[in-house]
Design a protein around this motif. Sequence first.
Motif, PDB file in Angstrom:
ATOM      1  N   PHE A 283       0.801  -1.206   0.000  1.00  0.00           N
ATOM      2  CA  PHE A 283       0.000   0.000   0.000  1.00  0.00           C
ATOM      3  C   PHE A 283       0.842   1.269   0.000  1.00  0.00           C
ATOM      4  O   PHE A 283       0.308   2.375   0.129  1.00  0.00           O
ATOM      5  CB  PHE A 283      -0.939  -0.024   1.213  1.00  0.00           C
ATOM      6  N   ALA A 284       2.142   1.138  -0.148  1.00  0.00           N
ATOM      7  CA  ALA A 284       3.027   2.295  -0.169  1.00  0.00           C
ATOM      8  C   ALA A 284       2.825   3.093  -1.459  1.00  0.00           C
ATOM      9  O   ALA A 284       2.603   2.537  -2.531  1.00  0.00           O
ATOM     10  CB  ALA A 284       4.480   1.858  -0.030  1.00  0.00           C
ATOM     11  N   SER A 285       2.933   4.406  -1.334  1.00  0.00           N
ATOM     12  CA  SER A 285       2.826   5.305  -2.480  1.00  0.00           C
ATOM     13  C   SER A 285       4.143   6.061  -2.638  1.00  0.00           C
ATOM     14  O   SER A 285       5.052   5.937  -1.811  1.00  0.00           O
ATOM     15  CB  SER A 285       1.684   6.308  -2.256  1.00  0.00           C
ATOM     16  N   ASN A 286       4.227   6.865  -3.668  1.00  0.00           N
ATOM     17  CA  ASN A 286       5.427   7.682  -3.846  1.00  0.00           C
ATOM     18  C   ASN A 286       5.639   8.607  -2.650  1.00  0.00           C
ATOM     19  O   ASN A 286       6.775   8.829  -2.219  1.00  0.00           O
ATOM     20  CB  ASN A 286       5.336   8.486  -5.140  1.00  0.00           C
ATOM     21  N   ASP A 287       4.550   9.136  -2.112  1.00  0.00           N
ATOM     22  CA  ASP A 287       4.668   9.972  -0.923  1.00  0.00           C
ATOM     23  C   ASP A 287       5.184   9.165   0.266  1.00  0.00           C
ATOM     24  O   ASP A 287       5.982   9.660   1.065  1.00  0.00           O
ATOM     25  CB  ASP A 287       3.314  10.601  -0.577  1.00  0.00           C
ATOM     26  N   THR A 288       4.724   7.926   0.381  1.00  0.00           N
ATOM     27  CA  THR A 288       5.206   7.050   1.453  1.00  0.00           C
ATOM     28  C   THR A 288       6.703   6.845   1.342  1.00  0.00           C
ATOM     29  O   THR A 288       7.430   6.873   2.341  1.00  0.00           O
ATOM     30  CB  THR A 288       4.492   5.688   1.396  1.00  0.00           C
ATOM     31  N   PHE A 289       7.174   6.613   0.123  1.00  0.00           N
ATOM     32  CA  PHE A 289       8.607   6.379  -0.078  1.00  0.00           C
ATOM     33  C   PHE A 289       9.428   7.571   0.424  1.00  0.00           C
ATOM     34  O   PHE A 289      10.481   7.403   1.047  1.00  0.00           O
ATOM     35  CB  PHE A 289       8.918   6.153  -1.559  1.00  0.00           C
ATOM     36  N   LEU A 290       8.943   8.774   0.155  1.00  0.00           N
ATOM     37  CA  LEU A 290       9.686   9.975   0.555  1.00  0.00           C
ATOM     38  C   LEU A 290       9.735  10.141   2.076  1.00  0.00           C
ATOM     39  O   LEU A 290      10.610  10.823   2.599  1.00  0.00           O
ATOM     40  CB  LEU A 290       9.063  11.213  -0.084  1.00  0.00           C
ATOM     41  N   GLN A 291       8.817   9.496   2.773  1.00  0.00           N
ATOM     42  CA  GLN A 291       8.782   9.578   4.233  1.00  0.00           C
ATOM     43  C   GLN A 291       9.287   8.306   4.892  1.00  0.00           C
ATOM     44  O   GLN A 291       9.205   8.168   6.110  1.00  0.00           O
ATOM     45  CB  GLN A 291       7.324   9.829   4.691  1.00  0.00           C
ATOM     46  N   GLY A 292       9.824   7.385   4.108  1.00  0.00           N
ATOM     47  CA  GLY A 292      10.082   6.046   4.600  1.00  0.00           C
ATOM     48  C   GLY A 292      11.336   5.843   5.411  1.00  0.00           C
ATOM     49  O   GLY A 292      11.504   4.797   6.045  1.00  0.00           O
ATOM     50  N   GLY A 293      12.263   6.787   5.388  1.00  0.00           N
ATOM     51  CA  GLY A 293      13.542   6.528   6.030  1.00  0.00           C
ATOM     52  C   GLY A 293      14.344   5.527   5.222  1.00  0.00           C
ATOM     53  O   GLY A 293      13.853   4.949   4.245  1.00  0.00           O
ATOM     54  N   THR A 294      15.590   5.306   5.608  1.00  0.00           N
ATOM     55  CA  THR A 294      16.451   4.440   4.808  1.00  0.00           C
ATOM     56  C   THR A 294      17.463   3.721   5.681  1.00  0.00           C
ATOM     57  O   THR A 294      17.860   4.230   6.741  1.00  0.00           O
ATOM     58  CB  THR A 294      17.187   5.256   3.725  1.00  0.00           C
ATOM     59  N   SER A 295      17.873   2.550   5.231  1.00  0.00           N
ATOM     60  CA  SER A 295      18.970   1.832   5.888  1.00  0.00           C
ATOM     61  C   SER A 295      20.310   2.204   5.273  1.00  0.00           C
ATOM     62  O   SER A 295      21.357   1.721   5.718  1.00  0.00           O
ATOM     63  CB  SER A 295      18.754   0.318   5.777  1.00  0.00           C
ATOM     64  N   CYS A 296      20.294   3.046   4.242  1.00  0.00           N
ATOM     65  CA  CYS A 296      21.534   3.415   3.553  1.00  0.00           C
ATOM     66  C   CYS A 296      22.304   4.464   4.354  1.00  0.00           C
ATOM     67  O   CYS A 296      21.712   5.331   5.002  1.00  0.00           O
ATOM     68  CB  CYS A 296      21.233   3.964   2.156  1.00  0.00           C
ATOM     69  N   GLN A 297      23.635   4.385   4.274  1.00  0.00           N
ATOM     70  CA  GLN A 297      24.466   5.381   4.957  1.00  0.00           C
ATOM     71  C   GLN A 297      24.255   6.762   4.364  1.00  0.00           C
ATOM     72  O   GLN A 297      24.287   7.764   5.084  1.00  0.00           O
ATOM     73  CB  GLN A 297      25.932   4.969   4.864  1.00  0.00           C
ATOM     74  N   ASN A 298      24.052   6.823   3.043  1.00  0.00           N
ATOM     75  CA  ASN A 298      23.728   8.091   2.396  1.00  0.00           C
ATOM     76  C   ASN A 298      22.244   8.354   2.623  1.00  0.00           C
ATOM     77  O   ASN A 298      21.381   7.696   2.033  1.00  0.00           O
ATOM     78  CB  ASN A 298      24.041   8.018   0.902  1.00  0.00           C
ATOM     79  N   ARG A 299      21.910   9.286   3.491  1.00  0.00           N
ATOM     80  CA  ARG A 299      20.519   9.495   3.872  1.00  0.00           C
ATOM     81  C   ARG A 299      19.667  10.039   2.745  1.00  0.00           C
ATOM     82  O   ARG A 299      18.433  10.066   2.844  1.00  0.00           O
ATOM     83  CB  ARG A 299      20.452  10.456   5.078  1.00  0.00           C
ATOM     84  N   ASN A 300      20.287  10.463   1.659  1.00  0.00           N
ATOM     85  CA  ASN A 300      19.527  10.904   0.489  1.00  0.00           C
ATOM     86  C   ASN A 300      19.112   9.744  -0.409  1.00  0.00           C
ATOM     87  O   ASN A 300      18.374   9.948  -1.377  1.00  0.00           O
ATOM     88  CB  ASN A 300      20.349  11.909  -0.332  1.00  0.00           C
ATOM     89  N   ASP A 301      19.608   8.549  -0.104  1.00  0.00           N
ATOM     90  CA  ASP A 301      19.225   7.368  -0.885  1.00  0.00           C
ATOM     91  C   ASP A 301      18.042   6.697  -0.208  1.00  0.00           C
ATOM     92  O   ASP A 301      18.196   5.894   0.716  1.00  0.00           O
ATOM     93  CB  ASP A 301      20.394   6.394  -1.021  1.00  0.00           C
ATOM     94  N   LEU A 302      16.851   7.043  -0.664  1.00  0.00           N
ATOM     95  CA  LEU A 302      15.612   6.449  -0.168  1.00  0.00           C
ATOM     96  C   LEU A 302      15.095   5.375  -1.107  1.00  0.00           C
ATOM     97  O   LEU A 302      13.952   4.922  -0.980  1.00  0.00           O
ATOM     98  CB  LEU A 302      14.547   7.535   0.005  1.00  0.00           C
ATOM     99  N   SER A 303      15.932   4.940  -2.033  1.00  0.00           N
ATOM    100  CA  SER A 303      15.522   3.910  -2.984  1.00  0.00           C
ATOM    101  C   SER A 303      15.216   2.609  -2.262  1.00  0.00           C
ATOM    102  O   SER A 303      15.730   2.328  -1.175  1.00  0.00           O
ATOM    103  CB  SER A 303      16.627   3.674  -4.018  1.00  0.00           C
ATOM    104  N   SER A 304      14.364   1.819  -2.885  1.00  0.00           N
ATOM    105  CA  SER A 304      14.028   0.509  -2.341  1.00  0.00           C
ATOM    106  C   SER A 304      14.721  -0.565  -3.157  1.00  0.00           C
ATOM    107  O   SER A 304      14.548  -0.651  -4.383  1.00  0.00           O
ATOM    108  CB  SER A 304      12.514   0.281  -2.374  1.00  0.00           C
ATOM    109  N   TYR A 305      15.511  -1.370  -2.494  1.00  0.00           N
ATOM    110  CA  TYR A 305      16.193  -2.507  -3.111  1.00  0.00           C
ATOM    111  C   TYR A 305      15.659  -3.765  -2.424  1.00  0.00           C
ATOM    112  O   TYR A 305      15.839  -3.937  -1.214  1.00  0.00           O
ATOM    113  CB  TYR A 305      17.705  -2.411  -2.887  1.00  0.00           C
ATOM    114  N   TYR A 306      14.985  -4.622  -3.167  1.00  0.00           N
ATOM    115  CA  TYR A 306      14.438  -5.817  -2.509  1.00  0.00           C
ATOM    116  C   TYR A 306      14.522  -7.041  -3.412  1.00  0.00           C
ATOM    117  O   TYR A 306      14.441  -6.952  -4.631  1.00  0.00           O
ATOM    118  CB  TYR A 306      13.028  -5.582  -1.988  1.00  0.00           C
TER     119      TYR A 306
END
Length: 512
Positions: A283-306
Motif C-alpha cells: 500500500f506504499a505510495s510515492n509519498d510514502t517512499f519519501l517519508q520512509g527513512g532508509t537503511s543506507c548510509q547516504n541518507r539521500n538514498d531512499l531507494s528501495s532494493y528488494y
Amino acid sequence: MGRNTRKRRTPLATKAIAASAALALGGGGLIWANYYASAHETSSQNSTKAAAAQVATITCPDVGQQLTNVPNQARTEVDGELANLDRQITDAYQRLATTRDAQARDASFVQNSILQPLKERRAVIIDRIQLEINRVGGSAPDSLDGLAACTGTTAGQADNTAGQNNSGQPNTGGQQPQQTGSPQPTGGQQSTGGQNTGQQQGNGGQAGNGPAAADFVDITKVQPNVAAKPRKTRSASNGTFTTRCGVNANKNHNTDNVIVAPGVTNGAHHLHDYVGNQKVNAFASNDTFLQGGTSCQNRNDLSSYYWPVVRVQDGTQDFDQNNDGGGKEGNVGKILTPVQAQIKYVGSPTSKVVAMPQFLRIITGDAKTTTNGLANANAHWSCTGFENKVQLTTQYPICPQGSNVVRTFAFQSCWDGQNIDSANHRTHVAFADANGNCQNGFKAIPQLTMRLVYKITPPTLQNGVVKNAYAVDGFPEQLHKPPTDHDDFISVTTGGLANKIANCVNRGQRCQ
C-alpha cells in the motif's frame, strides 16, 4: 470496480504429495501436484494406468505479460483482475490436489472438472480486463481471447520448460552480459523429471516443490563460461557509485510486491529482503517512499532494493512456517541473511548516462521461468573465487570448502526517456545490445548492479537426492528453480542524489 486488497486466506497444501498452488504474477502460473503415489492406491490395473497418465502440472498463459499498453486510468482495475486470475488458479489447484482418487478412476476428470471450469472462469475475468482497457480509450490486445485455456502437462515437461526459451536454447541475450549461456556441467546430476527420489517427494525439497538434485552442480566441474565485456569507447562513462545499505540485519521482510501487485496483500507469494527504503509494502505510495527513512548510509538514498530471500532446507523452519507467502505456499526452511550486500551503479561502455528519473521502477529477471521459459531470465549464481570464470543460470552452485555462494544482478541500463513504469513492468526499460549500445531511442542510465554473498554449508548429492539444499524463495508453482531468481528496485532520491550519481559515473570517478 474496486481493487482487490483483501488478503488471500486459502491455505495451500505443503505436504509431499502435493506441493503448491499457482499464484504467479499476472494470472499465469504452473500448478504442481504429485500423483505418482496415487497410481498404487487401487488394485485395478486400468486405474493404475490412468493415474500414471494424470496431470501433474497445469500451465496457464501469463496474461499480465501480454498487457504492454494499459492506459493509466485502467491499471488499478486491471491489477485487481489479474489478482482474481491468481485466485482462480489457486482454487483450481485445490481441486487438483484433493481429487486424486477421482482422477485415478476417470481419465477425463481433470479436463471436465478442473480445466474446463477454469477456462470458463478465466474467460470472464479476461473479458473484464478487455472492457476496462477499452472503456478508457485503450485497445486491449486481440491475443487476450486465446489466454483463457490452461493445459495439463507431465512433471517432466514442466522441468524442461524451466531450462528453455522459445527457441529451445538457453537465453544468451543482453540481460546476461557476463554469460555466454547456461553451461553444460560435467559430472552433474541428470534431471529427475519431478519424480520421487528417496527422501524427496514431488520435485524434491523440504515442502515437496523443489529444489531437486538436478538443480545443483559442483561448480568446480563446470567449464568457464563468462564472456568478455563489450569494448569501451572514448565516450564511455567509466565511473562507479557505491551505496551502502546493509544486509537487512534488522529483518525487514514482507510478501508484498508494490510494483507488480499494488494494493494486494501477499501479492508476491514469497518473502523479500528489503534494504534502503524502510516503508515499502503493498500500500506504499510515492509519498510514502519519501517519508520512509532508509537503511543506507547516504541518507539521500531512499531507494528501495528488494529481493527474494534464500533459505537453507535442512529440516528447520522460520517465523513464517504457518504464514501466507511462507510455509503455506511452499517457501520453507531457515532464512539466510547475506554476509555481504554490495549495491553499485556503473556506467555505459559506449556513452554518457542520464540521471534516473524519480520513482523509476525496474524488475530484473523473471520469477516465473518455470512457466515462461528463459526469455527474461537474469539469474547469476556463482561462488567466491569463481565469479570471473563461471556464472550459472539454470543451476545452483555447490561451492568448495572456504567459498561462499554469490548472487549477482545487472539491471536494465536503457530507459525510454518518458515512463517510470509500464503495464507489464518491462517495456519502459531495456538491456543494452551486445556492444553496449541502447537501441530504439532509449537513453543510457546508470546501471544498477547488486552482489549478495551467502555463507552456506555445501549441499550434498547422494543417490539422486540433495541433502541440506538451499533455494531462493519463489511462487510455489515455480518449484524453486534457480533461473526464477529476480530483483526489484524503485529509485527514490533527495538532495540531487540522482544527478550526483550520473555525474560521478560520467566523470569516471569512484564515489560513495
